[in-house]
Design a protein around this motif. Structure first.
Motif, mmCIF file in Angstrom:
data_model
loop_
_atom_site.group_PDB
_atom_site.id
_atom_site.type_symbol
_atom_site.label_atom_id
_atom_site.label_comp_id
_atom_site.label_asym_id
_atom_site.label_seq_id
_atom_site.Cartn_x
_atom_site.Cartn_y
_atom_site.Cartn_z
ATOM 1 N N GLY A 1 0.777 -1.227 0.000
ATOM 2 C CA GLY A 1 0.000 0.000 0.000
ATOM 3 C C GLY A 1 0.809 1.277 0.000
ATOM 4 O O GLY A 1 0.237 2.368 -0.085
ATOM 5 N N VAL A 2 2.132 1.164 0.117
ATOM 6 C CA VAL A 2 3.000 2.353 0.113
ATOM 7 C C VAL A 2 3.969 2.226 -1.055
ATOM 8 O O VAL A 2 4.767 1.282 -1.093
ATOM 9 N N SER A 3 3.913 3.153 -1.994
ATOM 10 C CA SER A 3 4.805 3.067 -3.149
ATOM 11 C C SER A 3 6.228 3.431 -2.753
ATOM 12 O O SER A 3 6.454 4.217 -1.825
ATOM 13 N N ASN A 4 7.168 2.839 -3.478
ATOM 14 C CA ASN A 4 8.577 3.164 -3.260
ATOM 15 C C ASN A 4 8.817 4.666 -3.368
ATOM 16 O O ASN A 4 9.518 5.259 -2.543
ATOM 17 N N VAL A 5 8.247 5.287 -4.400
ATOM 18 C CA VAL A 5 8.464 6.719 -4.631
ATOM 19 C C VAL A 5 7.961 7.535 -3.446
ATOM 20 O O VAL A 5 8.645 8.436 -2.944
ATOM 21 N N GLN A 6 6.755 7.215 -2.973
ATOM 22 C CA GLN A 6 6.177 7.940 -1.836
ATOM 23 C C GLN A 6 7.026 7.736 -0.579
ATOM 24 O O GLN A 6 7.347 8.691 0.142
ATOM 25 N N PHE A 7 7.392 6.497 -0.326
ATOM 26 C CA PHE A 7 8.180 6.143 0.855
ATOM 27 C C PHE A 7 9.518 6.874 0.863
ATOM 28 O O PHE A 7 9.927 7.479 1.869
ATOM 29 N N LEU A 8 10.205 6.848 -0.270
ATOM 30 C CA LEU A 8 11.547 7.416 -0.336
ATOM 31 C C LEU A 8 11.537 8.938 -0.322
ATOM 32 O O LEU A 8 12.415 9.565 0.284
ATOM 33 N N ARG A 9 10.538 9.550 -0.969
ATOM 34 C CA ARG A 9 10.478 11.017 -0.932
ATOM 35 C C ARG A 9 10.200 11.494 0.489
ATOM 36 O O ARG A 9 10.813 12.462 0.964
ATOM 37 N N GLU A 10 9.281 10.827 1.186
ATOM 38 C CA GLU A 10 8.978 11.216 2.564
ATOM 39 C C GLU A 10 10.203 11.035 3.463
ATOM 40 O O GLU A 10 10.514 11.889 4.302
ATOM 41 N N ALA A 11 10.910 9.919 3.279
ATOM 42 C CA ALA A 11 12.088 9.647 4.102
ATOM 43 C C ALA A 11 13.192 10.672 3.836
ATOM 44 O O ALA A 11 13.809 11.210 4.764
ATOM 45 N N ALA A 12 13.439 10.942 2.554
ATOM 46 C CA ALA A 12 14.494 11.891 2.195
ATOM 47 C C ALA A 12 14.185 13.286 2.724
ATOM 48 O O ALA A 12 15.053 13.961 3.297
ATOM 49 N N ASN A 13 12.937 13.728 2.570
ATOM 50 C CA ASN A 13 12.587 15.078 3.018
ATOM 51 C C ASN A 13 12.525 15.187 4.534
ATOM 52 O O ASN A 13 12.815 16.256 5.089
ATOM 53 N N ALA A 14 12.162 14.107 5.212
ATOM 54 C CA ALA A 14 12.183 14.123 6.678
ATOM 55 C C ALA A 14 13.610 14.326 7.178
ATOM 56 O O ALA A 14 13.854 15.098 8.120
ATOM 57 N N GLN A 15 14.554 13.637 6.539
ATOM 58 C CA GLN A 15 15.952 13.789 6.942
ATOM 59 C C GLN A 15 16.477 15.170 6.574
ATOM 60 O O GLN A 15 17.223 15.795 7.336
ATOM 61 N N ARG A 16 16.095 15.678 5.412
ATOM 62 C CA ARG A 16 16.534 17.008 4.998
ATOM 63 C C ARG A 16 16.015 18.082 5.961
ATOM 64 O O ARG A 16 16.724 19.053 6.275
ATOM 65 N N LYS A 17 14.802 17.908 6.446
ATOM 66 C CA LYS A 17 14.230 18.865 7.392
ATOM 67 C C LYS A 17 15.049 18.928 8.670
ATOM 68 O O LYS A 17 15.364 20.019 9.177
#
Length: 250
Positions: free
Chosen positions: A96-112
């Protein structure tokens, strides 16, 4: 970059806490790749889980410093934001969670956390395509749910794409070579080199076999037995282990 001193750790079991690490000491400098080899039950995966902050693993003694910080004082997400990446022996599926969605959220959480601006959709897709190409993964696979329906080799390649996108300072790769055929092994090895071989990064490779080390040349090889590092050498130590076995070498 990583300094472990006299680390003792135990894991929770149905019969109570079980000591696994028994005074492990290890240093990995920036720019280095270290391999840890050892028999089943030696404590290799426990070391990876302990450094990553997995629940159920308790430190009873010792210290771990990562890039000047007390790693053990950080929560798992804080360790990730600080630049620590853990590659799993058995990557999980997330329906239910796409790779693209998962990775963008993870990358931006770390960038924040690092005070950086979030990646736009276009910026992220450009980055994802670049890293997927390193691992010879089609972008269509990144649109699928995380690891769902992937073969063992595809899961490992997908995890290396994740590593490329998150761009960690330090990667702990727990038996990344397991389940890989010859071609996938070479592709994953090339990906590790392209993403992590850098003067300001470091890698800890945990493996049973020498074969991955043909592609990712380690600076040092350590033998882990009984929860401790019992011998350290150069790349030739891995070849010796392959020929003679742990009992003869350690």
């Amino acid at each position: 970059m990583l300094k472990i001193e006299n680390l003792h750790a135990e894991v929770a079991t149905a019969d109570g806490p079980k000591p696994i690490l028994n005074g492990l000491t290890l240093e990995v400098a920036a720019g280095e790749i270290h391999a840890i080899m050892g028999p089943n039950g030696a404590g290799k995966s426990t070391l990876a889980h302990t450094l990553g902050g997995r629940p159920g693993y308790e430190i009873t003694e010792g210290s771990v410093t990562f890039d000047g910080q007390d790693l053990l004082e950080l929560e798992p997400h804080e360790r990730a934001a600080a630049g620590l990446f853990l590659g799993f022996q058995y990557p999980v599926e997330i329906p239910g969670v796409s790779n693209v969605q998962f990775l963008r959220e993870a990358a931006n959480a770390q960038r924040k956390v690092r005070g950086q601006d979030p990646l736009s959709g276009g910026e992220f897709l450009k980055l994802a395509k670049e890293k997927a190409a390193l691992l010879r993964m089609d972008m269509d696979m990144l649109k699928r749910p995380v690891n769902v329906g992937f073969s063992g080799g595809e899961k490992k390649r997908n995890e290396m794409v994740q590593m490329g996108i998150l761009d960690p300072k330090f990667a702990i790769l727990d038996e990344t070579d397991s389940g890989l055929d010859i071609d996938a092994l070479r592709i994953v090895g090339d990906g590790i080199n392209a993403i992590m071989r850098s003067p300001d990064k470091a890698v800890l490779l945990i493996t049973h076999y020498q074969r991955l080390l043909d592609y990712v040349k380690p600076d040092k090889v350590h033998i882990l037995a009984g929860g401790r590092i019992v011998k350290t050498g150069g790349p030739e130590l891995a070849h010796q282990l392959e020929e003679e076995g742990y009992e003869a070498v350690a």
